[in-house]
Scaffold this active site. Sequence first.
Site, PDB file in Angstrom:
ATOM      1  N   ASP A 143       0.871  -1.106   0.617  1.00 23.59           N
ATOM      2  CA  ASP A 143      -0.361  -0.294   0.415  1.00 23.59           C
ATOM      3  C   ASP A 143       0.825   1.320  -0.240  1.00 23.59           C
ATOM      4  OD1 ASP A 143      -3.335   1.041   0.295  1.00 23.59           O
ATOM      5  OD2 ASP A 143      -2.015   1.707   2.034  1.00 23.59           O
ATOM      6  N   THR A 186      -2.918   5.631  -4.274  1.00 22.78           N
ATOM      7  CA  THR A 186      -1.781   6.127  -3.357  1.00 22.78           C
ATOM      8  C   THR A 186      -0.471   6.071  -4.647  1.00 22.78           C
ATOM      9  OG1 THR A 186      -1.395   4.289  -1.634  1.00 22.78           O
ATOM     10  CG2 THR A 186      -3.103   6.605  -1.392  1.00 22.78           C
ATOM     11  N   THR A 187      -0.354   4.440  -5.441  1.00 26.43           N
ATOM     12  CA  THR A 187       1.443   4.313  -5.953  1.00 26.43           C
ATOM     13  C   THR A 187       1.120   5.255  -6.929  1.00 26.43           C
ATOM     14  OG1 THR A 187       0.502   2.423  -4.213  1.00 26.43           O
ATOM     15  CG2 THR A 187       2.402   2.970  -6.066  1.00 26.43           C
ATOM     16  N   ASP A 211      -9.625  -0.336   0.946  1.00 24.79           N
ATOM     17  CA  ASP A 211      -9.368   0.272  -0.365  1.00 24.79           C
ATOM     18  C   ASP A 211     -11.022  -0.018  -1.444  1.00 24.79           C
ATOM     19  OD1 ASP A 211      -6.530   0.658  -0.252  1.00 24.79           O
ATOM     20  OD2 ASP A 211      -5.848  -0.970  -1.322  1.00 24.79           O
TER      21      ASP A 211
HETATM   22  P1  ADP Z   1      -2.139   2.049  -6.756  1.00 18.54           P
HETATM   23  O1  ADP Z   1      -2.310   2.555  -4.848  1.00 18.54           O
HETATM   24  O2  ADP Z   1      -2.208   3.492  -7.051  1.00 18.54           O
HETATM   25  O3  ADP Z   1      -4.077   1.373  -6.046  1.00 18.54           O
HETATM   26  P2  ADP Z   1      -2.412  -0.849  -6.826  1.00 18.54           P
HETATM   27  O4  ADP Z   1      -0.978  -1.796  -6.527  1.00 18.54           O
HETATM   28  O5  ADP Z   1      -4.017  -0.825  -6.334  1.00 18.54           O
HETATM   29  O6  ADP Z   1      -1.765   0.967  -6.951  1.00 18.54           O
HETATM   30  O7  ADP Z   1      -2.672  -1.317  -8.346  1.00 18.54           O
HETATM   31  C1  ADP Z   1      -3.625  -0.267  -9.182  1.00 18.54           C
HETATM   32  C2  ADP Z   1      -2.940  -0.280 -10.658  1.00 18.54           C
HETATM   33  O8  ADP Z   1      -3.290  -1.547 -10.802  1.00 18.54           O
HETATM   34  C3  ADP Z   1      -4.981   0.093 -11.283  1.00 18.54           C
HETATM   35  O9  ADP Z   1      -3.756   0.869 -12.711  1.00 18.54           O
HETATM   36  C4  ADP Z   1      -5.402  -0.927 -12.100  1.00 18.54           C
HETATM   37  O10 ADP Z   1      -5.957  -0.679 -13.107  1.00 18.54           O
HETATM   38  C5  ADP Z   1      -4.735  -2.156 -12.780  1.00 18.54           C
HETATM   39  N1  ADP Z   1      -5.005  -2.949 -12.107  1.00 18.54           N
HETATM   40  C6  ADP Z   1      -6.167  -4.062 -11.214  1.00 18.54           C
HETATM   41  N2  ADP Z   1      -6.077  -5.168 -11.260  1.00 18.54           N
HETATM   42  C7  ADP Z   1      -5.613  -5.040 -12.798  1.00 18.54           C
HETATM   43  C8  ADP Z   1      -6.037  -6.652 -13.486  1.00 18.54           C
HETATM   44  N3  ADP Z   1      -6.467  -7.970 -12.977  1.00 18.54           N
HETATM   45  N4  ADP Z   1      -4.748  -6.526 -14.705  1.00 18.54           N
HETATM   46  C9  ADP Z   1      -4.529  -5.389 -15.076  1.00 18.54           C
HETATM   47  N5  ADP Z   1      -4.539  -4.028 -14.080  1.00 18.54           N
HETATM   48  C10 ADP Z   1      -5.389  -4.030 -13.272  1.00 18.54           C
HETATM   49 MG    MG Z   2      -4.951   0.372  -5.582  1.00 18.03          MG
END
Ligand code: ADP
Ligand code: MG
Length: 538
Positions: A61, A94-95, A386
């Site tokens: 996170d 956030t990332t 989340d």
């Molecule tokens: P953040 O802190 O930005 O929410 P995450 O580690 O939760 O970071 O990653 C979010 C990213 O992962 C988003 O760009 C989302 O579209 C992508 N994502 C989530 N599930 C999938 C999936 N099954 N295939 C491809 N991308 C995905």
């Molecule tokens: Mg996320």
Amino acid sequence: MTEKPVVLMPEDIQRIMGKDAQRNNILAAKMVSEVIKTTLGPKGMDKMLVSPVNDIIVTNDGVTILDEMQIEHPAAKMMVEIAKTQESEVGDGTTTAVMIAGKLLENAEKLLDKKIHPTIITKGYGLAARKSQEILNEIALKITPENEDVLKQVAMTAMTGKGAEGFKKNFAEIIVKAVKQVQNNGKIDLKDIKIEKSKGDGIKDTELISGIVLDKEKVSVDMPEIVDNAKIALIDFPLELKNPEIDTKISISSPEQLQGFIDQEEKTIKNMIEKVKMSGANVVFCQKGVDDFAQYLLSKEKIYCCRRVGRSDMEKISKATGGKIVSNLGELNSSELGNAQIVQEIKHGDDTLTYIEGCQNPKALTILIHGGTEHVIDEIERAIKDGLGDVVSSLKTGLVVPGGGAIEIELARRLRNFGQTLSGREQLAVEEFASALEFIPVTLAENAGLDPIDVLTELKSRHDSGERNAGLNLFTNKVENVLEARIIEPYKIKTQAINSASEVAIMILRIDDVIASSGKGGSMQGMGGMPSGMAGLD
Ligand code: ADP
Ligand code: MG
């Protein structure tokens, strides 16, 4: 004749100016974004954070990582602020937000190298940010609270790759049900969904309680374990002999006088409990203390009681059961009591919890997370938060966008078209802005061990040929229609991320003079707060 030097500032002030200041700030911002980059997306890695007292957190996170790193460099701190704003405004993304900001600054550096003035870059970035909002408004998809399936997909996308993996379908059901239950005329307050944790059972036992679970046991073993058809009194004053907050002094000259005083005090307590009983209550939640004598009397009446219940829990119980919190016993009558089918004490491993369950149409409820160890439970909690944040955000705006980088690629494509309508130098800035957005799908691919260039090329060409929902599906590792693959995110994640990322990038680019007292900040010394070796994790 010699002139005296003019002294503007004390000697220990550090000052970095011009290019050095810019480069130093950009470097710090880039470092922050580098640190969390590997955690992006469902195939992102986790980080293990160890505090000075050896507390361990395992997480991917973004905001948790940055928060724990105790970053000191002033520009890097501004990056951390982006994550915090994102967390409080949306609860997810956030990332993404921090990475976009880092990339905007990295790309700005390229333009600075080409001798493009910072004001041109910041102007171009500003234009691109505004245009992005316009484009997002245009291409976002509308949803209503009735689209439960889409809401569940949003929750699942948020939780993908977050330790909740095997159970995210169940969790998505729980999340959507909880959010819909607490919504009140279209308004949703996340505070009405309590998250309580219980160590002992497995993650799969995580449940939605239509009521409130308290991390409290009943005050006396002599009280009933279970109360059916509970009538709940909520009181915010102590059931105690003396109010310890008032300093009382009494002079006593004989044993009779002392006995008389005690009798009097006991009578007061007896009266209090009598009033509770008369109201018809069989459960009492007291915000303050309950002394031995009151406990004894309550037990005798078979009334279940918890003491020192926190104010926020009192309010949640009130919302869940419909009971009113009363501040004096005169007010307490049957119409002020809350209702629940059952109130009971349940032990899970070492924890003893009080369940207030089976509330009719509760306006506050509890997601009770079960899990084997604290670390697992905490990571599940972050995943569920989340999911909750994303579902609430999607409902609030009524808009969602395709994930897996699809929205970023489409934005980048349209921004480049927009750039062509601008003068030469600003156009370059808009182009760099567009390529900063492409960094999201590129990193998603990289973190999954795919070739980022191949993926980006395919994504771009599919979007050029009109497939606006083409994204990287990391369930299949292919570029495909991500809406069909049910990878969906809230619109607000993207608007907020782009907004705060560009604001901070612009702010950092405008700085050409860092004046730091106490020798901090101006130099990279400020980054000393980052645990050494952290950068080596990448
Ligand atoms: P953040 O802190 O930005 O929410 P995450 O580690 O939760 O970071 O990653 C979010 C990213 O992962 C988003 O760009 C989302 O579209 C992508 N994502 C989530 N599930 C999938 C999936 N099954 N295939 C491809 N991308 C995905
Ligand atoms: Mg996320």
